[in-house]
Design a protein around this motif. Structure first.
Motif, PDB file in Angstrom:
ATOM      1  N   GLU D 218       0.851  -1.191   0.000  1.00 38.37           N
ATOM      2  CA  GLU D 218       0.000   0.000   0.000  1.00 38.37           C
ATOM      3  C   GLU D 218       0.883   1.236   0.000  1.00 38.37           C
ATOM      4  N   LEU D 219       0.287   2.343  -0.429  1.00 38.23           N
ATOM      5  CA  LEU D 219       1.041   3.585  -0.516  1.00 38.23           C
ATOM      6  C   LEU D 219       0.147   4.764  -0.159  1.00 38.23           C
ATOM      7  N   ALA D 220       0.805   5.817   0.292  1.00 41.30           N
ATOM      8  CA  ALA D 220       0.115   7.082   0.579  1.00 41.30           C
ATOM      9  C   ALA D 220       0.896   8.172  -0.134  1.00 41.30           C
ATOM     10  N   ALA D 221       0.236   8.879  -1.038  1.00 39.73           N
ATOM     11  CA  ALA D 221       0.959   9.791  -1.933  1.00 39.73           C
ATOM     12  C   ALA D 221       0.472  11.227  -1.818  1.00 39.73           C
ATOM     13  N   ASP D 222       1.400  12.114  -1.962  1.00 42.38           N
ATOM     14  CA  ASP D 222       1.108  13.550  -1.984  1.00 42.38           C
ATOM     15  C   ASP D 222       1.744  14.117  -3.258  1.00 42.38           C
ATOM     16  N   LEU D 223       0.934  14.293  -4.284  1.00 44.31           N
ATOM     17  CA  LEU D 223       1.441  14.791  -5.573  1.00 44.31           C
ATOM     18  C   LEU D 223       1.283  16.313  -5.643  1.00 44.31           C
ATOM     19  N   SER D 224       2.260  16.953  -6.221  1.00 43.48           N
ATOM     20  CA  SER D 224       2.197  18.419  -6.337  1.00 43.48           C
ATOM     21  C   SER D 224       2.418  18.863  -7.770  1.00 43.48           C
ATOM     22  N   ARG D 225       1.837  20.014  -8.069  1.00 43.27           N
ATOM     23  CA  ARG D 225       2.166  20.718  -9.318  1.00 43.27           C
ATOM     24  C   ARG D 225       2.698  22.074  -8.915  1.00 43.27           C
ATOM     25  N   PHE D 226       4.006  22.187  -8.845  1.00 40.66           N
ATOM     26  CA  PHE D 226       4.585  23.437  -8.340  1.00 40.66           C
ATOM     27  C   PHE D 226       4.634  24.528  -9.393  1.00 40.66           C
ATOM     28  N   VAL D 227       4.858  24.134 -10.632  1.00 37.95           N
ATOM     29  CA  VAL D 227       4.956  25.158 -11.668  1.00 37.95           C
ATOM     30  C   VAL D 227       3.535  25.577 -12.075  1.00 37.95           C
ATOM     31  N   PRO D 228       3.244  26.862 -11.910  1.00 32.86           N
ATOM     32  CA  PRO D 228       1.882  27.317 -12.169  1.00 32.86           C
ATOM     33  C   PRO D 228       1.429  26.956 -13.585  1.00 32.86           C
ATOM     34  N   PHE D 352       0.712   1.124 -10.019  1.00 32.87           N
ATOM     35  CA  PHE D 352       1.372   2.030  -9.071  1.00 32.87           C
ATOM     36  C   PHE D 352       0.993   3.484  -9.368  1.00 32.87           C
ATOM     37  N   ILE D 353       1.060   3.854 -10.628  1.00 35.10           N
ATOM     38  CA  ILE D 353       0.706   5.224 -11.000  1.00 35.10           C
ATOM     39  C   ILE D 353      -0.736   5.514 -10.612  1.00 35.10           C
ATOM     40  N   HIS D 354      -1.601   4.587 -10.967  1.00 36.66           N
ATOM     41  CA  HIS D 354      -3.011   4.802 -10.696  1.00 36.66           C
ATOM     42  C   HIS D 354      -3.276   4.918  -9.186  1.00 36.66           C
ATOM     43  N   ALA D 355      -2.650   4.045  -8.433  1.00 35.33           N
ATOM     44  CA  ALA D 355      -2.862   4.078  -6.983  1.00 35.33           C
ATOM     45  C   ALA D 355      -2.349   5.378  -6.375  1.00 35.33           C
ATOM     46  N   ALA D 356      -1.243   5.865  -6.868  1.00 31.58           N
ATOM     47  CA  ALA D 356      -0.683   7.108  -6.331  1.00 31.58           C
ATOM     48  C   ALA D 356      -1.605   8.287  -6.632  1.00 31.58           C
ATOM     49  N   VAL D 357      -2.139   8.307  -7.830  1.00 33.48           N
ATOM     50  CA  VAL D 357      -3.062   9.388  -8.182  1.00 33.48           C
ATOM     51  C   VAL D 357      -4.310   9.308  -7.305  1.00 33.48           C
ATOM     52  N   GLU D 358      -4.764   8.100  -7.101  1.00 36.04           N
ATOM     53  CA  GLU D 358      -5.955   7.912  -6.259  1.00 36.04           C
ATOM     54  C   GLU D 358      -5.678   8.345  -4.821  1.00 36.04           C
ATOM     55  N   SER D 359      -4.516   7.944  -4.306  1.00 34.05           N
ATOM     56  CA  SER D 359      -4.171   8.317  -2.929  1.00 34.05           C
ATOM     57  C   SER D 359      -4.084   9.825  -2.779  1.00 34.05           C
ATOM     58  N   SER D 360      -3.438  10.438  -3.715  1.00 31.95           N
ATOM     59  CA  SER D 360      -3.277  11.892  -3.624  1.00 31.95           C
ATOM     60  C   SER D 360      -4.633  12.577  -3.720  1.00 31.95           C
ATOM     61  N   ALA D 361      -5.502  12.032  -4.543  1.00 34.18           N
ATOM     62  CA  ALA D 361      -6.831  12.637  -4.694  1.00 34.18           C
ATOM     63  C   ALA D 361      -7.611  12.579  -3.393  1.00 34.18           C
ATOM     64  N   LYS D 362      -7.342  11.578  -2.584  1.00 30.82           N
ATOM     65  CA  LYS D 362      -8.028  11.535  -1.285  1.00 30.82           C
ATOM     66  C   LYS D 362      -7.077  11.979  -0.164  1.00 30.82           C
ATOM     67  N   ASN D 363      -6.299  12.982  -0.482  1.00 30.14           N
ATOM     68  CA  ASN D 363      -5.448  13.651   0.512  1.00 30.14           C
ATOM     69  C   ASN D 363      -4.444  12.726   1.166  1.00 30.14           C
ATOM     70  N   GLY D 364      -3.883  11.828   0.381  1.00 26.68           N
ATOM     71  CA  GLY D 364      -2.810  11.002   0.909  1.00 26.68           C
ATOM     72  C   GLY D 364      -3.257   9.797   1.705  1.00 26.68           C
ATOM     73  N   GLY D 365      -4.524   9.441   1.594  1.00 27.56           N
ATOM     74  CA  GLY D 365      -4.964   8.223   2.277  1.00 27.56           C
ATOM     75  C   GLY D 365      -4.284   6.999   1.674  1.00 27.56           C
ATOM     76  N   TRP D 366      -4.166   5.966   2.473  1.00 30.25           N
ATOM     77  CA  TRP D 366      -3.519   4.747   1.981  1.00 30.25           C
ATOM     78  C   TRP D 366      -4.356   4.080   0.901  1.00 30.25           C
ATOM     79  N   VAL D 367      -3.706   3.622  -0.132  1.00 30.81           N
ATOM     80  CA  VAL D 367      -4.364   2.858  -1.187  1.00 30.81           C
ATOM     81  C   VAL D 367      -3.632   1.530  -1.316  1.00 30.81           C
TER      82      VAL D 367
END
Lengths: 371, 371, 371, 371
Positions: D218-228, D352-367
């Motif tokens: 399982e993973l918990a992800a926090d994805l960012s887009r820093f460049v506007p 893995f990619i899909h799970a990370a996007v999903e986790s980040s979408a729910k504020n870093g919850g474990w997927v």
């Protein structure tokens, strides 16, 4: 697409090291086709090696002489030949092909005597053929960057040059174990008068000259044979004086445990210093006086024109020994070979070896390297 | 608790560098009290410096001679004196205190002439006093570890010793700018016959001998003055031959841009190699033949007895220059000073300087270092 | 000369680690005299430790309470006290001295509960006394340089902060072997609710905030106890969100073989990146966008004002852990303590520990760090 | 000599980066002949690119569909095809060739949806064809050495896995400048749902699994887009939990100035730790508990069987990115491809990619990553 050059090879049969490197490098950019070879002095090994490499049976030769003669007669004969044999045979082989109008890529040291070296210089000048010597470390992009910076004056007048090429693989008497690479390198009959000196010291000498653009004017050498019974030097200590008044040191050793292939160059001028190490070749440390050192990177910012031309992939994706070596092949194929060591450079290397042996024989007295 | 030793200092007034280092190091382990000083040849500066350091006014002296005389008469007089003046004054100061029975800690090079050095050797032998020379790099735990490993035979017979001490702060003519540290170091009247050679080359020579336990038997030196108008050498190139047949090189420079305080030692024997660099002093690379190199660490596993004794804090908590320097003070205070450079070591350094100057004067001819 | 401050110490008796460090650091610049101590809760050890340190017998106390009371009555009583005991006792000791008007230097984590931490904040604000928390890594010159560069905008807006503090000394169950340092650190009754988290994770948190000037707004933590039977966390994984929108990670571990004291900070902004590692603390890598990275050096060129003020010796002469730690003492003595972590910083650390434990207890859910 | 495999390529026309890499790597060991291509979706560019590469005009195709159909009919048709197009087209192209019985070498991420990935898994299983995914970093000899050591139990049970892949080339909004490599990588229509995550984060994930043999549970992800204005993540922070209870972190960024291609893996077990960095790939640091760390070297002593098999030249002669990448081609040609990432590995990356996007979408919850 430019059709690939037809390449022949002398030496480099089964079990050889440097022959395989040459073939891989020739192949890397798709600019050469290996079509003929005299791959071994052992006929059976030559035949098998040719078959393994997919050569046509009639172009697998028993000797370089046979090969030179036969290929010169073919309309599709080799255009260039790579000579990857032990040092003592380079001269005869090179002459055989040059005399038939075939370009040469020759391993270093170019010959075992200064007379032979000068003969090749004459021959190349007379024939106008291409002759490249594989002082392959000049192919590294950051080495070329260093050269470009020195020539552009970014270091100011060069004062101090420290170069070393250090290995450990001959710390024990490997030549007595049947190890083929070791055996011929310590045999004066095949290697010539230099051991470590000719095998790697000459690379260090070449590198210092390539980057600084300065010739060594005189040297004082102290050669050692540390391993009992060894027949050629395995450690080289040398003071250098360059033509512009710069001073330097050259250390080369094959008995320094913990050093794999430690070719390192440090150049210091009035305005800045440069440091480069072959084992991490993608970086070049540049230290201007009074400023923090900067780490230049292959593929990175603030480079000149030569390094980017010698690069295949972006920064951070490390290039290594094979890519650097292949740059010599590429440059020769593209006739953009201004940076490839020439027959004259090869002759300088042979003179260097001879001078160092002479100096050491007279207890480290200075010996002038005639221009 | 053992009461602190009563320490005096000659030199080290306001604006000096090394005097402050000595005081900090003396204070580090609480084993010395600075109680008296002849801190400057300028009386006003001496007085002010003494006040700043909290010395009693009657123990702030105008000259070392006055100090030696006065302190020798006091029942609470100094037990040991640190000499941190320019080189030309070391001998007279050391004699003044030794002759009154006071131990000496003396900066290097110990004297400016071999005769003076030998005189101190005689004096120390005659008096039986303690005399430590601050070849401070011997105080680094991993340097002591290296020495212990060599002596224990872990490298086998030593073959090659490469030592260098490289800086860049004199790349330009700093001595013309009024910079005090530069001015005296390039003035033969104060520094003696060696510039870079005496200032840092002698540390490199000492370090090589300390670690290997081998004396340099003969040397061939090429000294340069690269900065126009400089009065002493600013670059030193040297070939070394050690008493056991080992060979080496010593490079020392103060004109190598990008080098801050690059003292590096590499020692290679039949069985293993060791590499150490002063700028990252907590690591020691140990490469046994045929095995992967290991990074020994101050405070880490697989060390002998000397390094742990010279260490104050756990591994990974870097110790530096001051802790290493302080180890000399600590050892002297604890009379456990077997590893502190002695008056004989100091004399070796002076002979080394003299021999290098002599060799260079005769164009790099070999000069034997008399035992 | 300013007379030294009269220093007392609670904890730090024989066999302790950090007490000796505090004493050495207090002594380093001659600005403190250790004059009193309650060095151990064991009366015999306290007495012997006091004697070893040369304290007057009447100022060697059996308890901190006795010491605070007695010293407060003396006209020559301690002006500042260092608290170097296990975490659970910090609060009571600090209150005892603060309540009597004595300044405090306190080890981290400052307390074991947030309530206690806030009580100290209130007390310090009420009394106006000096209170320094030894998040000692802030004392490194190049850490201060990093902070100054960030604050000066050289990185632009900060986006990413990666911090880690990694050791290996608790890879095995050292606490069962009688090792005193290990025993209390993994005992919740003495260490508080954080193990690795409180011992070193809190340093990492502090360092990130010190350099970036940014508070952690919320965190998500995954704490582990890898060694069977261990009672507190020995590995900390954490996601961080900073007040300005920057994101980060914090890793702290005491079970990562090959890591001695690996505190590393990497900060990336719109315009540049900075990287620093505690085990080689004299360098700071600065990488502006589109330019080659530069290696800034303690004592070298291109530094601001804070690093040079925190430096004792020239570049290339490495300073280490002790000099950095001593900078906190020096700053406090010179009342130039703007860079010394305060009681508020200490409280932030305690809140951080609590929030991480809370987050981990709810399976890594985000926990807001109240301002 | 085994005749070379007939290779086709989809994508990789003029101006492409990775196509050229694939061709060079295919050529390196002489085991492939590029004979056909659908090199660009632009017919003119496709034609010119084919000519440049020396392809027969009738085997330069306008589309992959045309190519698959035509080549499948030829008796000398391609045996294997390399897919080097943007991510969104991988699935259709792969199916086109697999369905005609042609082996596939496919860039990563393998597809842009999990459904497509699973479809390829099914297709490969059904057809029994060879399908390699170019998670090329698995080709480095020292990565394979690390894997072999973990599997041999030299680290004991794995506890902590730290992996990062960090670049800086997207620190500014490069996609707005017309830079082709940037443009498609930040376009969800071509890259899929992951930006930095899919481009390089997935390599980091693959590498961790390859070396440890452990799947992320399982993973918990926090994805960012820093460049506007950027349309996909440019920074990835992630907590990992592995199937055996090990914990880890993954950091991937393309906005970290000073990082070129910083793929780094650190693995810690009960008995030892391993550390490897892609930018200096010939070394592997191995730290057994209680012993000094050792630096293993490609070509050096103490290696297992996998690293030497993946090596072309001796130690100290650095191999780099191209040699490592070419090892995948070589292994596939030699049907010794046990170490080449498979279609299942490719599918793991997509999940893995899909799970990370999903986790980040729910504020870093474990997927949970379904097996």
């Amino acid at each position: 697409m430019v059709p690939p050059l037809r390449l022949g090879m002398v030496g480099g049969g089964r079990g050889a090291f440097i022959g395989g490197v040459h073939r891989l490098c020739a192949r890397m950019d798709g600019q050469y086709d290996l079509v003929a070879g005299a791959l071994s002095s052992d006929p059976q090994r030559a035949k098998e090696s040719g078959a393994e490499l997919g050569l046509a049976p009639d172009r697998v030769y028993k000797s370089f002489a046979e090969m030179a003669a036969a290929e010169a007669k073919r309309s599709d004969g080799v255009e260039v030949v790579s000579i990857v044999t032990p040092n003592d045979s380079h001269h005869a082989i090179a002459r055989a092909f040059l005399d038939r109008g075939i370009d040469v890529i020759c391993d270093k040291p170019m010959t075992t005597t200064v007379a032979d070296a000068l003969d090749l210089v004459q021959t190349v000048r007379r024939t106008g053929l291409v002759f490249g010597v594989t002082h392959n470390y000049t192919g590294y992009p950051m080495v070329r960057q260093a050269r470009e910076m020195v020539l552009a004056g970014e270091l100011g007048t060069i004062r101090v040059v420290q170069v070393e090429y250090v290995q450990d693989w001959l710390t024990t008497k490997l030549e007595d174990t049947g190890q083929k690479q070791a055996a011929w390198r310590v045999d004066p009959a095949r290697a010539g008068e230099g051991g470590c000196l000719g095998d790697i010291g000459t690379h260090a000498h070449n590198l210092a000259g390539f980057v600084t653009g300065l010739a060594v004017r005189e040297l004082a050498a102290d050669l050692s044979r540390f391993v009992p019974g060894r027949r050629l030097d395995d450690n080289v200590h040398m003071l250098l004086r360059f033509e512009n008044g710069a001073r330097g040191m050259l250390w080369s050793s094959q008995v320094a445990p913990g050093n794999e292939n430690g070719l390192r160059l440090r150049v210091y001028g009035e305005k800045a210093g440069l440091e480069w190490s072959q084992e991490h070749p993608n970086q070049l440390r540049f230290a201007p006086v009074g400023q923090p050192p900067r780490m230049l990177s292959r593929g990175g910012p603030n480079l000149g024109v030569d390094a980017p031309r010698a690069t295949r992939i972006p920064s951070g994706h490390p290039e290594g020994y094979l890519e650097a070596f292949a740059n010599l092949y590429r440059d020769l194929a593209e006739q953009a070979a201004l940076l490839v060591p020439t027959v004259e450079d090869g002759a300088e290397g042979v003179k260097f070896i001879h001078a160092a042996v002479e100096s050491s024989a007279k207890n480290g007295g200075w010996v002038v390297l005639a221009p």
